[in-house]
Design an enzyme around this catalytic site. Structure first.
Site, mmCIF file in Angstrom:
data_model
loop_
_atom_site.group_PDB
_atom_site.id
_atom_site.type_symbol
_atom_site.label_atom_id
_atom_site.label_comp_id
_atom_site.label_asym_id
_atom_site.label_seq_id
_atom_site.Cartn_x
_atom_site.Cartn_y
_atom_site.Cartn_z
ATOM 1 C CE1 TYR B 165 59.757 29.422 -62.430
ATOM 2 C CE2 TYR B 165 58.603 31.226 -63.483
ATOM 3 C CZ TYR B 165 58.825 29.882 -63.333
ATOM 4 O OH TYR B 165 58.146 28.999 -64.102
ATOM 5 C CD GLU B 172 53.805 35.929 -66.073
ATOM 6 O OE1 GLU B 172 53.231 34.826 -66.232
ATOM 7 O OE2 GLU B 172 55.044 36.067 -66.164
#
Lengths: 349, 243
Positions: B165, B172
């Site tokens: 995660y 990103e």
């Protein structure tokens, strides 16, 4: 069990042939039956208050008058737990039941001589009036900041300049009028059922109102603002719609106020009055919301500004939800509710 | 967040809600969900293999995105269906919507539209993360639906995210950051004043706001997964017998 359950105020609905003395009211013997002079031996109640989630016993009150209201019980509870002022107390008969109303009278509830209430903390509360005043004062001021082109909003060469478009001045007048009207109505017209709402609502509501006000005002008062495509015709039509709906909205607020005497919390079906703006009650449960959407549609046409259209849309969605809720609770509460009415849009929604 | 393992899509017939109640679906719905989850597992496996093959054959990540973009776009876009699935499996449309939207956003509005960043390392980072995450997630749902969940899949689903995660978020954010100069230069997806709608939109500042929005959102989702993990795996240790 076996006792009649009835709500406060309905005792007179009992048939006259039933002698009150022969029935057992909940709450033990009612030695002071309604409608019949008898000996006035007052039987006190005991009240225990448990936490709705943990079932922990929070408070025990003895010698509570049978005519005590929930409001009075809440005040007694606050004495032992001062951090839970009455506005943030929710007392129920079942842990997951609905909240009892402040006006409910102890002896009229389906409880034994020892009443058990379940307590839920509603969280920090803030008064509706405070919330309304804050959330409406913001847009009024913020819009004016953009209208007067206060520094740091647009480029320095535009500071304190005025728009050359008449519609921009008109829009400022309309927007300001709208929020001044709302502030005055909050202070002098509205009668609130609830005194308070959860504190976090003020942050949510102010973000919504203030945020949208800034977003709209930025574009309408921008030096590169483009006036409506159809010119004066469009502006005049929009102004007519806006004023009509503002008057309509105000008329409904006054009519709703007059339904309810000062200090009371009675609920009645609203009906059209002599004021033609209230005739919308024939078709709609919440004409105040209908007129409000209408005002914003007017303002959208007047300014021809997409953020205004979006604000109108979001407002409409929210008000439609509220209107559906209100409409449903009218239907639940009143058997004779006029069937022609829709919640917010005649015949449609 | 795009790489979240949030159970928002709820593609298993066994809900991972607080009460752990099993919900039964209609036979048709179950059949469809099994098919969907198998297909998605396969799709992301294919994508993973394609990425590995490219890297092994070429020895570089340059051009990798271009070579796998069709598969990525197909399977990631197909995942929009999971929002519809929420109605059947009673999970939060909002949570699922946010996750799928953020993936769609990264694929179409960043990687696809801003070609100059396609060879950034950060793109490979989030692609790898997404691939491992999705293969784990979809196989978890598949086995759940079939009521034969191997422990190692459950273990993977509730442990991989701890590393994946944050890694995905890093990928990103770095990618969006790399894209900023090109967005500013071209003024893409932006609407300037004056125009007849009296509105403007600046994609550059929008992207900056998006980057900042990770700050409140990421910890919440991460902590939620940690709590789920403690509940599912911790309970597992106490109760379950060996097969």
């Amino acid at each position: 069990p076996g006792a009649i359950r009835f709500r406060a105020g309905e005792a007179s609905a009992l048939p006259a042939s039933v002698s009150p003395r022969r029935r057992w009211w909940h709450g033990g013997d009612s030695a002071a039956p309604r409608g019949g002079g008898a000996k006035k031996a007052v039987l006190f109640f005991e009240v225990e208050i448990l936490d709705a989630k943990t079932r922990e016993k929070l408070c025990f009150l003895d010698k509570v008058e049978p005519q005590a209201t929930i409001a009075e019980i809440k005040n007694l509870f606050t004495k032992t737990h001062p951090q839970w002022y009455p506005a943030r107390q929710s007392l129920r008969l079942e842990p997951k039941g609905r909240s009892l109303k402040d006006e409910d009278v102890l002896q009229s509830l389906p409880v034994g001589t020892t009443a058990t209430f379940y307590f839920r903390d509603l969280g920090a509360q803030i008064s509706w009036v405070t919330v309304f005043l804050t959330e409406y004062a913001g847009p009024l001021l913020i819009y004016l900041l953009f209208y007067f082109r206060v520094p740091f909003l647009y480029g320095p060469r535009y500071d304190f300049t005025a728009s050359r478009h008449a519609v921009v001045h008109l829009a400022c007048a309309c927007h300001s009028f709208h929020y001044i009207k709302r502030l005055l109505e909050t202070l002098f017209v509205h009668r609130f059922s609830h005194g308070t709402m959860p504190l976090r609502n003020i942050f949510k509501n102010c973000t919504y109102y203030w945020g949208f006000a800034a977003w709209m005002a930025y574009y309408i008062n921008h030096p590169l603002y483009t006036p409506p495509a159809y010119g004066d015709e469009q502006v005049k039509l929009a102004l007519a719609v806006f004023l009509f709906c503002q008057l309509g909205n105000f008329s409904i607020h006054v009519a709703l106020r007059n339904l309810r005497p000062a200090g009371s919390k009675t609920r009645k079906i609203p009906y059209p009055t002599r004021n033609p703006f209230t005739w919308l009650f024939l078709l709609v449960s919440c004409p105040n919301y209908t007129y409000e959407v209408g005002s914003w549609i007017g303002f959208t046409i007047m300014t021809q500004c997409l953020p205004v259209a979006l604000f109108s849309l979001v407002g409409f969605v929210q008000m439609a939800i509220w209107a559906q809720g209100k409409h449903r609770s009218y239907l639940r509460e009143f058997r004779d509710y006029p069937p022609l009415r829709s919640p917010i849009v005649p015949f449609l929604l | 967040m795009a790489s979240s393992e949030e159970d928002g899509s709820g593609n298993g017939s066994v809900e991972e809600k607080e009460n752990g109640k099993k919900r039964s679906l209609g036979a048709l719905a179950t059949a469809w969900l099994i098919f969907y989850n198998i297909a998605m597992t396969a799709g992301w496996l294919v994508l993973g293999i394609a990425m590995a093959r490219f890297y092994i054959q070429r020895g570089t990540h340059r051009g990798l995105f271009r070579s796998v973009q069709k598969i990525l776009k197909f399977f990631q876009t197909f995942a929009l269906l999971e929002v519809v699935h929420c109605a059947v499996v009673h999970t939060s449309v909002l949570v699922t919507g946010v996750q799928v939207s953020s993936r769609i956003f990264m694929v179409w509005f960043i990687a696809h539209s801003i070609k100059q960043i396609q060879n950034e390392e950060s793109v490979i980072l989030f692609l790898v993360v997404w691939t491992v995450t999705e293969i784990t997630r979809y196989s978890f749902y598949t086995f759940n639906l079939l009521n034969h969940l191997p422990y190692f899949i459950k273990w993977a689903r509730y442990n991989f995210f701890i590393i994946l995660y944050p890694a995905g978020v890093a990928g990103e954010l770095l990618t969006i950051y790399a894209a900023l100069p090109y967005v500013k230069k071209t003024g893409m997806y932006s609407l300037r004043l004056p125009n007849k709608y009296n509105v403007s939109f600046d994609y550059y500042y929008f992207l900056i706001i998006v980057m900042f929005s990770y700050i409140p959102l990421f910890p919440q989702l991460y902590l939620h997964m940690l709590r789920q993990r403690r509940k599912v795996l911790h309970g597992e240790v106490i109760v379950e017998k060996d097969d």
